[in-house]
Write a protein that holds these residues in place. Structure first.
Motif, PDB file in Angstrom:
ATOM      1  N   THR A   1      -8.973 -42.411 -31.628  1.00  0.00           N
ATOM      2  CA  THR A   1      -7.999 -43.056 -31.864  1.00  0.00           C
ATOM      3  C   THR A   1      -7.148 -43.420 -33.052  1.00  0.00           C
ATOM      4  O   THR A   1      -8.074 -43.510 -34.131  1.00  0.00           O
ATOM      5  N   ARG A   2      -5.880 -43.596 -33.118  1.00  0.00           N
ATOM      6  CA  ARG A   2      -5.184 -44.245 -34.143  1.00  0.00           C
ATOM      7  C   ARG A   2      -4.349 -45.355 -33.958  1.00  0.00           C
ATOM      8  O   ARG A   2      -3.649 -45.168 -32.811  1.00  0.00           O
TER       9      ARG A   2
ATOM     10  N   ARG B   1      -1.209 -47.147 -33.977  1.00  0.00           N
ATOM     11  CA  ARG B   1       0.253 -46.786 -34.278  1.00  0.00           C
ATOM     12  C   ARG B   1       1.296 -47.360 -33.341  1.00  0.00           C
ATOM     13  O   ARG B   1       0.931 -47.792 -32.135  1.00  0.00           O
TER      14      ARG B   1
ATOM     15  N   GLN C   1      -4.044 -45.168 -30.009  1.00  0.00           N
ATOM     16  CA  GLN C   1      -3.755 -44.057 -29.053  1.00  0.00           C
ATOM     17  C   GLN C   1      -4.457 -42.845 -29.739  1.00  0.00           C
ATOM     18  O   GLN C   1      -4.768 -42.560 -30.843  1.00  0.00           O
TER      19      GLN C   1
ATOM     20  N   SER D   1      -4.705 -38.550 -29.693  1.00  0.00           N
ATOM     21  CA  SER D   1      -3.766 -37.327 -29.827  1.00  0.00           C
ATOM     22  C   SER D   1      -4.755 -36.107 -29.219  1.00  0.00           C
ATOM     23  O   SER D   1      -4.216 -35.209 -28.678  1.00  0.00           O
ATOM     24  N   ASP D   2      -5.879 -36.453 -28.809  1.00  0.00           N
ATOM     25  CA  ASP D   2      -6.534 -35.254 -28.111  1.00  0.00           C
ATOM     26  C   ASP D   2      -7.588 -35.946 -26.851  1.00  0.00           C
ATOM     27  O   ASP D   2      -8.477 -36.582 -27.281  1.00  0.00           O
TER      28      ASP D   2
ATOM     29  N   PHE E   1      -3.331 -44.059 -24.132  1.00  0.00           N
ATOM     30  CA  PHE E   1      -1.830 -43.323 -24.247  1.00  0.00           C
ATOM     31  C   PHE E   1      -0.890 -44.363 -23.792  1.00  0.00           C
ATOM     32  O   PHE E   1      -1.298 -45.315 -22.762  1.00  0.00           O
TER      33      PHE E   1
ATOM     34  N   MET F   1       3.572 -34.669 -23.591  1.00  0.00           N
ATOM     35  CA  MET F   1       2.178 -34.345 -23.498  1.00  0.00           C
ATOM     36  C   MET F   1       1.660 -34.905 -22.205  1.00  0.00           C
ATOM     37  O   MET F   1       0.776 -34.432 -21.525  1.00  0.00           O
TER      38      MET F   1
END
Length: 249
Positions: A19-20, A22, A34, A36-37, A61, A209
């Motif tokens: 995650t990152r 943000r 969160q 992204s994949d 998410f 998404m």
């Protein structure tokens, strides 16, 4: 060291690697770890824990209902100020963090996923919020009076009939003991609209998404029976997200 102990020790590294940290849409003052994949993160978690069939990484998410409810709590701090709040199916801990930042006396976030409990602790720490994260299924329990909770928060938990039924029954038991109940949801199939009063609506961006749309019109609801807030009970129409109070990092 046992395999489960190694997995618990490795969980923060799993979260950071997949995650990152943000800012989230609609609530830019709050930052979450969160993904992204989601598939890669899910596979990495199962591999590290040595277990298959784990819950999807819902905690990675920011879902529409949670975003809207977090925004509402920050916009209406009188709703939560001084209360003992519990956040059911907390996921990332977004709603719990918002409750803490809005002035709750105490916040407990519950989730059945042990990885989510770790993520909640990490997210709370990243936002300077005090949140007790507990890995437990409390929906069949009746312990609100024991823990002193007088505000029940729940978001994005009405996507399955069995889960929705448990959430409603838990919320109604708490409500009968005097707890206010606030729900964030855009109108999933099992949302009990006939038992809820709309308080506000938000256009939540960035949901393609997760929910298949760029923007999800999402409503904050109160369980009927007694006023949940001092705010106007007529739904607010907030077409545009409010401007951030500070520059998100």
């Amino acid at each position: 060291m046992t395999g489960s102990a190694r997995a618990r020790q490795a969980t923060p590294e799993i979260i950071r690697a997949g995650t990152r940290l943000r800012s989230v849409p609609l609530v830019p003052d709050i930052r979450l770890y969160q993904a992204s994949d989601p598939i890669s993160l899910w596979q990495r978690t199962e591999l590290t824990s040595g277990r298959t069939g784990l819950e999807p990484p819902f905690w990675a998410f920011a879902w529409a209902g949670g975003l809207a409810l977090a925004r509402y709590l920050l916009d209406h701090p009188e709703t939560v100020r001084g209360r003992h709040a519990i956040d059911i199916a907390s996921g990332s801990g977004l709603v719990a963090i918002a409750a803490a930042k809005a002035g709750a006396a105490a916040v407990t976030a519950y989730d059945i996923d042990p990885v989510a409990a770790v993520a909640i602790r990490m997210n709370a720490a990243a936002n300077g919020a005090t949140v007790l994260a507990v890995c437990a299924d409390v929906l069949d329990q009746d312990n609100l009076s024991a823990c002193g909770a007088d505000l029940v928060l729940v978001a994005d938990a009405f996507y399955q009939p069995e889960l929705a039924g448990k959430v409603v029954r838990f919320a109604e038991r708490g409500h009968a003991r005097g707890a206010a109940v606030l729900v964030g949801d855009f109108g999933r199939d099992y949302l009990p609209r006939d038992r809820l009063t709309p308080l506000a609506s938000y256009d939540v961006p960035g949901q393609r998404m997760l929910e298949g749309d760029d923007i999800k019109r999402t409503t904050i609801w109160a369980l009927q029976g007694r006023p949940a807030t001092a705010a106007n009970t007529e739904p607010e129409d907030l077409e545009q997200p409010p401007q951030p109070r500070s520059n998100p990092r």
